[in-house]
Scaffold this active site. Sequence first.
Site, PDB file in Angstrom:
ATOM      1  N   LYS A  51      40.939 -20.045 -11.318  1.00 28.66           N
ATOM      2  CA  LYS A  51      40.048 -20.978 -10.385  1.00 28.66           C
ATOM      3  C   LYS A  51      38.892 -21.695 -11.451  1.00 28.66           C
ATOM      4  O   LYS A  51      38.295 -20.952 -12.183  1.00 28.66           O
ATOM      5  CB  LYS A  51      39.351 -20.458  -9.425  1.00 28.66           C
ATOM      6  CG  LYS A  51      38.321 -21.436  -8.751  1.00 28.66           C
ATOM      7  CD  LYS A  51      37.521 -20.778  -7.423  1.00 28.66           C
ATOM      8  CE  LYS A  51      36.428 -21.489  -6.893  1.00 28.66           C
ATOM      9  NZ  LYS A  51      35.797 -20.836  -5.773  1.00 28.66           N
ATOM     10  N   ASP A  64      30.119 -25.561  -7.934  1.00 27.85           N
ATOM     11  CA  ASP A  64      30.238 -25.780  -6.709  1.00 27.85           C
ATOM     12  C   ASP A  64      29.191 -25.921  -5.888  1.00 27.85           C
ATOM     13  O   ASP A  64      28.396 -24.720  -5.633  1.00 27.85           O
ATOM     14  CB  ASP A  64      31.154 -24.256  -6.178  1.00 27.85           C
ATOM     15  CG  ASP A  64      31.413 -24.194  -4.802  1.00 27.85           C
ATOM     16  OD1 ASP A  64      31.347 -25.379  -4.140  1.00 27.85           O
ATOM     17  OD2 ASP A  64      31.826 -23.069  -4.372  1.00 27.85           O
ATOM     18  N   LYS A 123      25.874 -26.297   0.130  1.00 27.56           N
ATOM     19  CA  LYS A 123      25.361 -24.775   0.134  1.00 27.56           C
ATOM     20  C   LYS A 123      23.689 -24.814   0.136  1.00 27.56           C
ATOM     21  O   LYS A 123      23.357 -25.800  -0.215  1.00 27.56           O
ATOM     22  CB  LYS A 123      25.715 -24.145  -1.252  1.00 27.56           C
ATOM     23  CG  LYS A 123      27.376 -23.853  -1.415  1.00 27.56           C
ATOM     24  CD  LYS A 123      27.352 -23.270  -2.714  1.00 27.56           C
ATOM     25  CE  LYS A 123      28.813 -22.647  -2.811  1.00 27.56           C
ATOM     26  NZ  LYS A 123      29.258 -21.597  -1.922  1.00 27.56           N
ATOM     27  N   ASP A 135      31.305 -20.445 -11.363  1.00 26.74           N
ATOM     28  CA  ASP A 135      32.651 -20.679 -10.233  1.00 26.74           C
ATOM     29  C   ASP A 135      33.941 -20.927 -11.239  1.00 26.74           C
ATOM     30  O   ASP A 135      35.021 -21.188 -10.530  1.00 26.74           O
ATOM     31  CB  ASP A 135      32.316 -21.552  -9.095  1.00 26.74           C
ATOM     32  CG  ASP A 135      32.988 -21.476  -7.638  1.00 26.74           C
ATOM     33  OD1 ASP A 135      33.648 -20.231  -7.798  1.00 26.74           O
ATOM     34  OD2 ASP A 135      33.330 -22.305  -6.940  1.00 26.74           O
ATOM     35  N   ASP A 155      33.456 -26.334   1.414  1.00 24.70           N
ATOM     36  CA  ASP A 155      32.939 -25.317   0.584  1.00 24.70           C
ATOM     37  C   ASP A 155      34.134 -24.318   0.206  1.00 24.70           C
ATOM     38  O   ASP A 155      33.876 -23.377  -0.559  1.00 24.70           O
ATOM     39  CB  ASP A 155      31.659 -24.644   1.033  1.00 24.70           C
ATOM     40  CG  ASP A 155      30.927 -23.808   0.171  1.00 24.70           C
ATOM     41  OD1 ASP A 155      31.432 -23.934  -1.207  1.00 24.70           O
ATOM     42  OD2 ASP A 155      30.078 -23.129   0.530  1.00 24.70           O
ATOM     43  N   GLU A 199      36.781 -24.570  -1.194  1.00 23.99           N
ATOM     44  CA  GLU A 199      37.569 -25.523  -2.186  1.00 23.99           C
ATOM     45  C   GLU A 199      38.345 -24.721  -3.374  1.00 23.99           C
ATOM     46  O   GLU A 199      39.407 -25.417  -3.569  1.00 23.99           O
ATOM     47  CB  GLU A 199      36.296 -26.338  -2.911  1.00 23.99           C
ATOM     48  CG  GLU A 199      35.932 -25.675  -4.237  1.00 23.99           C
ATOM     49  CD  GLU A 199      35.099 -24.602  -3.965  1.00 23.99           C
ATOM     50  OE1 GLU A 199      34.569 -24.439  -2.813  1.00 23.99           O
ATOM     51  OE2 GLU A 199      34.751 -23.731  -4.631  1.00 23.99           O
ATOM     52  N   ARG A 244      40.374 -22.303  -2.825  1.00 26.50           N
ATOM     53  CA  ARG A 244      41.850 -22.135  -2.237  1.00 26.50           C
ATOM     54  C   ARG A 244      42.604 -23.472  -2.331  1.00 26.50           C
ATOM     55  O   ARG A 244      44.053 -23.772  -2.558  1.00 26.50           O
ATOM     56  CB  ARG A 244      41.900 -21.597  -0.812  1.00 26.50           C
ATOM     57  CG  ARG A 244      41.097 -22.479   0.060  1.00 26.50           C
ATOM     58  CD  ARG A 244      40.837 -21.542   1.417  1.00 26.50           C
ATOM     59  NE  ARG A 244      39.493 -20.823   1.364  1.00 26.50           N
ATOM     60  CZ  ARG A 244      38.965 -19.830   2.057  1.00 26.50           C
ATOM     61  NH1 ARG A 244      39.633 -19.873   3.363  1.00 26.50           N
ATOM     62  NH2 ARG A 244      38.040 -19.379   1.632  1.00 26.50           N
TER      63      ARG A 244
HETATM   64  N1  BES Z   1      32.632 -20.010  -5.030  1.00 24.05           N
HETATM   65  C1  BES Z   1      32.387 -19.772  -3.702  1.00 24.05           C
HETATM   66  C2  BES Z   1      32.535 -18.246  -3.404  1.00 24.05           C
HETATM   67  C3  BES Z   1      31.347 -17.664  -3.652  1.00 24.05           C
HETATM   68  C4  BES Z   1      30.099 -17.549  -3.279  1.00 24.05           C
HETATM   69  C5  BES Z   1      31.239 -16.709  -5.001  1.00 24.05           C
HETATM   70  C6  BES Z   1      28.865 -16.920  -3.386  1.00 24.05           C
HETATM   71  C7  BES Z   1      30.344 -15.799  -5.459  1.00 24.05           C
HETATM   72  C8  BES Z   1      29.070 -15.869  -4.762  1.00 24.05           C
HETATM   73  C9  BES Z   1      33.665 -20.329  -2.875  1.00 24.05           C
HETATM   74  O1  BES Z   1      33.859 -21.579  -3.208  1.00 24.05           O
HETATM   75  C10 BES Z   1      32.915 -20.387  -1.254  1.00 24.05           C
HETATM   76  O2  BES Z   1      32.196 -21.376  -1.360  1.00 24.05           O
HETATM   77  N2  BES Z   1      33.580 -19.771  -0.469  1.00 24.05           N
HETATM   78  C11 BES Z   1      33.055 -19.804   0.880  1.00 24.05           C
HETATM   79  C12 BES Z   1      34.120 -19.881   1.884  1.00 24.05           C
HETATM   80  C13 BES Z   1      33.782 -20.056   3.260  1.00 24.05           C
HETATM   81  C14 BES Z   1      33.131 -21.624   3.487  1.00 24.05           C
HETATM   82  C15 BES Z   1      34.820 -19.946   4.041  1.00 24.05           C
HETATM   83  C16 BES Z   1      32.144 -18.507   0.994  1.00 24.05           C
HETATM   84  O3  BES Z   1      32.389 -17.748   0.604  1.00 24.05           O
HETATM   85  O4  BES Z   1      31.211 -18.629   1.659  1.00 24.05           O
HETATM   86 ZN    ZN Z   2      33.793 -22.052  -4.976  1.00 28.46          ZN
HETATM   87 MN    MN Z   3      32.836 -23.131  -2.160  1.00 28.27          MN
END
Ligand code: BES
Ligand code: ZN
Ligand code: MN
Length: 486
Positions: free
Chosen positions: A258, A263, A270, A281, A340, A342, A344
């Site tokens: 990835k 992000d 966020k 990220d 968010d 993104e 996947r």
């Molecule tokens: N890059 C983030 C995941 C992340 C969050 C990694 C905090 C490390 C610390 C990812 O893109 C994301 O935002 N995932 C969301 C998914 C949700 C919207 C289903 C998450 O984990 O909140």
């Molecule tokens: Zn992310």
């Molecule tokens: Mn995200």
Amino acid sequence: MDFRHLVSSSDALSKVTADALLLIVQGPLVDGLLEAPLAALIEDAISCGDFELKPGRTLYVHRPAAMKVARLLVVSAAAGGHKAFKTAVATGLGQLKSSGARHIAVAMADPAVLTSLHAQALATAAADAVYLYRRTKPSAPAAPTATRFTLICAKGHSRDIAAGLQRGAAIAAGVTLARDLANCPGNVCTPTFLGEQAKRMVKSHGLKVEVLDRKAIEKLGMGAFLAVAQGSSEPLRFIVARYEGAPKSQAPVVLVGKGITFDTGGISIKPSAEMDEMKFDMGGAASVLGTLCAVAEIKPKLNVIGIIPACDNMPSGNAVKPGDVVTSLSGQTIEILNTDAEGRLILCDALTYAERFKPAVVVDIATLTGACVIALGHHRSGLFTSDDALATELLNAGDAALDPCWRMPLDDEYGEGLKSNFADMGNVGPRAGGSITAAMFLRRFTGKYRWAHLDIAGTAWKSGAAKGGTGRPVALLTHFVLSQVK
Ligand code: BES
Ligand code: ZN
Ligand code: MN
């Protein structure tokens, strides 16, 4: 950094020449193992209450009598294998960091227990100890003090130890590359920059590298990847880097990383606290390039392909909106319920693209979910696969490399939350079990090959005072790749 070994017995440590000797004592002192004056010195410190044979305790002696080294640091380690050894070495090197020692000799009180894994542990611990981020920090020291490390080993072990040091040095170089890339701020480490870094590895590591731009990505039909990138004015890139160590006919190991270079969450934005950390990220992408760097130095007889979809996730007038439906490269449609989620979306198109290589196995690596951090914390990465044999291979690689992961479930029931009334699937499910739903989403694009997913959201970087990329899981991946040599 320079790693060497020296054959010597522990009753000759007084003759070792280096700027410092780091002596690791694992468990109680065995009679007759060390030279009498050195053993007496340690016993005396214990009886004076200045040292204890308890894991983590250290004893520093300046200009020890009858020894050639100017500095002696004794570190007590827990009994056990290479993990306890690495912890003790890290403690010792941390303490010697503020000394003037350039050349550090490392000895185990009983050198007969040293294996290739201990040698690798020394090399990776040393690289960690001296790592310096410099790219955007001119005030950082120009270079670390310690640059040369010698591991004292027993007669008959030197081949194993030399091989371990060499492998460890290669992994350390890969980890350092991954840390540097991850630490680079989002305004420097853009998708274009990642593509350029990969291109540089053509010359430096003999890789073959292709970098696709928007036009090529549109032509392929990567609708999910394009949807994430469309909110940013920073151009997206799709990077394919190959290490060819075997005939082309041999099915490759494919690593998909990835590469979200920042992000924000997009329209599902966020909260601003700690949002700076979302420059990390692209940790999965960094680990793919770091692993290719290590593998290219070790030169195993197999083929490895790294695939990196890279873009920013930004809110703007052009950004994808919640409820938008996109068509992925696989033809499956996706309702983007949360912009968010993104990672996947860019990975699913890269996983479909991987099919064209007829891979022996595909592993994707992603800072995918906050839920994985809640589940496993910062010690183990999340491992997801329906293939038991592959799970064992990755778990073993993580244990050997001291870069561990932990298997999570993938029962079909976890996929039910991805149902959508308007597309083949939604991109998010319920909050509960969020790291598993994310993996279930990816699994829908991996039916044509053996596949595993590593969620490194908790392990790719550290927060707080030690904020920075860790270079994980380069060590795990390198061990895994090497284990695939037939
Ligand atoms: N890059 C983030 C995941 C992340 C969050 C990694 C905090 C490390 C610390 C990812 O893109 C994301 O935002 N995932 C969301 C998914 C949700 C919207 C289903 C998450 O984990 O909140
Ligand atoms: Zn992310
Ligand atoms: Mn995200």
